[in-house]
Design a protein around this motif. Structure first.
Motif, PDB file in Angstrom:
ATOM      1  N   ARG A  70       2.724  14.114  -9.475  1.00 55.53           N
ATOM      2  CA  ARG A  70       3.706  15.192  -9.590  1.00 55.53           C
ATOM      3  C   ARG A  70       4.208  15.351 -11.012  1.00 55.53           C
ATOM      4  N   ASN A  71       4.379  14.238 -11.720  1.00 54.06           N
ATOM      5  CA  ASN A  71       5.002  14.266 -13.045  1.00 54.06           C
ATOM      6  C   ASN A  71       4.020  13.961 -14.165  1.00 54.06           C
ATOM      7  N   ALA A  72       2.733  14.182 -13.905  1.00 53.19           N
ATOM      8  CA  ALA A  72       1.723  13.848 -14.909  1.00 53.19           C
ATOM      9  C   ALA A  72       1.936  14.632 -16.195  1.00 53.19           C
ATOM     10  N   LEU A  73       2.216  15.940 -16.075  1.00 52.45           N
ATOM     11  CA  LEU A  73       2.368  16.771 -17.269  1.00 52.45           C
ATOM     12  C   LEU A  73       3.593  16.362 -18.074  1.00 52.45           C
ATOM     13  N   VAL A  74       4.689  16.033 -17.391  1.00 52.48           N
ATOM     14  CA  VAL A  74       5.907  15.601 -18.088  1.00 52.48           C
ATOM     15  C   VAL A  74       5.655  14.312 -18.859  1.00 52.48           C
ATOM     16  N   ALA A 110       1.650   9.272  -6.001  1.00 48.61           N
ATOM     17  CA  ALA A 110       2.192  10.618  -5.770  1.00 48.61           C
ATOM     18  C   ALA A 110       3.173  11.003  -6.875  1.00 48.61           C
ATOM     19  N   PHE A 111       4.013  10.048  -7.301  1.00 49.88           N
ATOM     20  CA  PHE A 111       4.970  10.325  -8.380  1.00 49.88           C
ATOM     21  C   PHE A 111       4.233  10.650  -9.679  1.00 49.88           C
ATOM     22  N   GLY A 138       0.818  -1.213   0.000  1.00 49.17           N
ATOM     23  CA  GLY A 138       0.000   0.000   0.000  1.00 49.17           C
ATOM     24  C   GLY A 138       0.849   1.258   0.000  1.00 49.17           C
ATOM     25  N   ALA A 139       1.952   1.242   0.760  1.00 52.46           N
ATOM     26  CA  ALA A 139       2.847   2.404   0.787  1.00 52.46           C
ATOM     27  C   ALA A 139       3.482   2.635  -0.577  1.00 52.46           C
ATOM     28  N   ARG A 140       3.898   1.530  -1.222  1.00 57.62           N
ATOM     29  CA  ARG A 140       4.487   1.671  -2.552  1.00 57.62           C
ATOM     30  C   ARG A 140       3.471   2.194  -3.564  1.00 57.62           C
ATOM     31  N   LEU A 141       2.223   1.728  -3.431  1.00 57.62           N
ATOM     32  CA  LEU A 141       1.178   2.187  -4.339  1.00 57.62           C
ATOM     33  C   LEU A 141       0.912   3.679  -4.158  1.00 57.62           C
TER      34      LEU A 141
END
Length: 531
Positions: free
Chosen positions: A43-47, A39-40, A31-34
């Motif tokens: 943060r980087n959706a636009l890139v 979150a990653f 769950g923490a990794r998910l």
């Protein structure tokens, strides 16, 4: 013993008293990794979307290329990309003017002069390095050797830019710095044209004389707008309290423009996909072009890779002692936009947004230096222009002497300042360089044939140089600020109270006499001065 047993019972059982084994711990870890992965991606959706847009554009162009679309169908395919360019160009004028006015007004005169001097030295130094690199690679690779039959082989059109005298080119650059009409500068720029006049000599012979005449051509005069905005910002700073209302207006206008940029950025992946796809469909015979002009394309792109991937990062590292590639990692979106649009001016809005949010560059620095860099700092264009000049010289079997090489370096460095930050903006500058060294401009049709390929890496290097320059200036400004704060901390005065000569000390200093039984009994009138 009972407490220990109770502790073991709590550790070994869950909320309902059931034992928690390795499976439960694994579920918690998963769950923490998910959550970290989500979150990653957030943060980087636009890139990720922008890079995916480039890849999807290549796939779209390759898929549609076999359909043999006509010019009308290709224009329809490019329509979403055209909308992106129009939206980006829409915000250039308010962004350049407002950001430069607010940036120049927010910096004190000492910082403005210091940062401006460093920026000019950086721009000129990197452009000279880029020009020298291009000339050196041109002599090593020799892209024009044995390619004299390319014009007839490719059957290229003869639509070439009009040649212009070198002196008139530099005079036009100075004229555009001081636009006669500020409103007209938003959509027109000054350019010298020539008119042939008949002259009668005393012997009755009729001669033709080329006379320069001033004309206005379509295109934003960004150089003049930059100069006006800088001077206006300094003037508002000098006004003091009277200019604060206007400074706040420009600051608010600038922030509102950045909100518009944020909205436009989410359309960038879609626009890029159709821009790249339509450009691939437009290509007529890419295999013939690459095989015929492959050495020129390779030499130009290699120059961009060396300058953008090695030289500029080394300059950034030498100035800041920080990892330049980590800095560039936060700028993937504007770099991809530069690759797709071939316009450093159109990339300016996304560059300002990303360099502030991802790299933490001070707004006063980024909004002051990036608009100037988008206008005057053209490292990629200098490489492209010098390589083209060497290529055409080799194409015509002309051995360049040291004087001509020096002329190429100086002319490319100086004329890149006035090159328009739009697609194919540097082709006219190549004509100026060729005129300066006495080479024909007929072979510019070859450069125009592959300009759309080389222009993409050219624009990426242009905007990368601007971004790294802003990062260097931000680091130096922060360092200077810390040094000044340290100096203020070190310059401290400790006043020691002297109870015997109280009138000689400052009334703002608190004095307390040492408390002792002897003094209290011997001198009952001794007092304590407390504010």
């Amino acid at each position: 013993m009972e407490a220990a047993a109770a502790g073991e019972g709590k550790a070994g059982h869950g909320r309902n008293g059931h034992a928690e084994g390795p499976a439960a711990e694994q579920r918690r870890g998963g769950g923490a990794r998910l959550r970290g992965c989500r979150a990653f991606l957030r943060r980087n959706a636009l890139v990720l979307l922008t890079v995916s847009g480039v890849v999807a554009g290549v796939a779209l162009g390759a898929a549609v290329r076999g359909a043999a679309l006509g010019p009308a169908q290709v224009s329809y395919l490019a329509f979403p990309g055209e909308l992106l360019l129009r939206m980006l160009r829409m915000v250039i004028l308010p962004l350049v003017v407002c950001s430069l006015v607010s940036g120049a007004a927010s910096l004190d005169t000492r910082s403005l002069g210091r940062l401006g001097g460093i920026a000019v030295a950086y721009f000129l130094g990197t452009t000279l390095l880029a020009s020298g690199l291009a000339v050196a690679l041109g002599f090593i690779i020799r892209p024009g050797a044995g390619a004299s039959a390319l014009n007839t082989q490719l059957g290229l059109p003869g639509a070439l830019p009009k040649s212009k005298e070198t002196v008139d080119s530099f005079l036009d650059l100075i004229r555009n710095l001081f636009p006669a009409n500020l409103v007209a500068a938003a959509f027109e720029t000054y350019a010298t044209d020539y008119q042939m006049l008949l002259r009668n000599t005393t012997l009755g012979n009729i001669t033709l004389e080329k006379v320069p005449i001033g004309t206005e051509i379509r295109g934003m005069n960004i150089l003049g707008l930059v100069m006006f905005a800088l001077v206006l910002g300094v003037a508002l700073k000098k006004l003091g309290p009277e200019g604060e209302d206007l400074i706040r207006f420009f600051n608010s206008f600038n922030e509102a423009t950045m909100v518009l940029v944020t909205w436009i950025m989410w359309y960038v992946p879609i626009g890029i996909m159709f821009l790249v796809g339509s450009k691939i469909v437009e290509m007529e015979d890419i295999v013939l072009l690459v095989t015929s002009l492959g050495k020129y394309i390779f030499a130009s792109i290699l120059g961009h890779v060396i300058h953008g991937g090695i030289i500029l990062p080394l300059i950034y590292f030498a100035a800041t002692r920080q990892n330049p590639y980590r800095f560039l990692l936060g700028l993937i979106t504007p770099l991809a936009t530069a690759f797709a649009t071939c316009s450093s001016s159109a990339t300016l809005p996304s560059m300002i947004k990303c360099i502030e949010e991802n790299n933490g560059v001070d707004k006063r620095i980024s909004r002051f230096i990036l608009p100037i860099g988008a206008t005057v700092n053209m490292d990629g264009a200098a490489i492209f222009q010098c390589m083209a000049a060497v290529f055409i010289a080799q194409l015509n079997n002309v051995d360049l002497n040291p004087g001509q090489i020096f002329t190429i370096l100086v002319t490319a460095t100086a004329s890149s300042v006035g090159a328009a930050g739009v697609p194919a903006g540097g082709v006219l500058t190549i004509a100026i360089i060729l005129e300066a060294i006495g080479l024909p401009t007929n072979d510019l049709s070859l450069i125009l044939a592959v300009d759309w390929i080389v222009d993409r890496t050219t624009t990426v290097v242009n905007v990368e140089g601007d971004a790294l320059g802003a990062g260097i200036l931000n680091y130096l400004n922060e360092k200077d600020k810390k040094e000044r704060e340290q100096e203020l901390k070190e310059v401290t005065v400790e006043a020691v109270a002297n109870s015997k000569s109280e009138a000689e000390t400052s009334p703002l200093v608190t004095h307390k006499n040492p408390v002792s039984n002897t003094s209290s009994t011997a001198d009952p009138e001794s007092k304590e001065s407390v504010l």
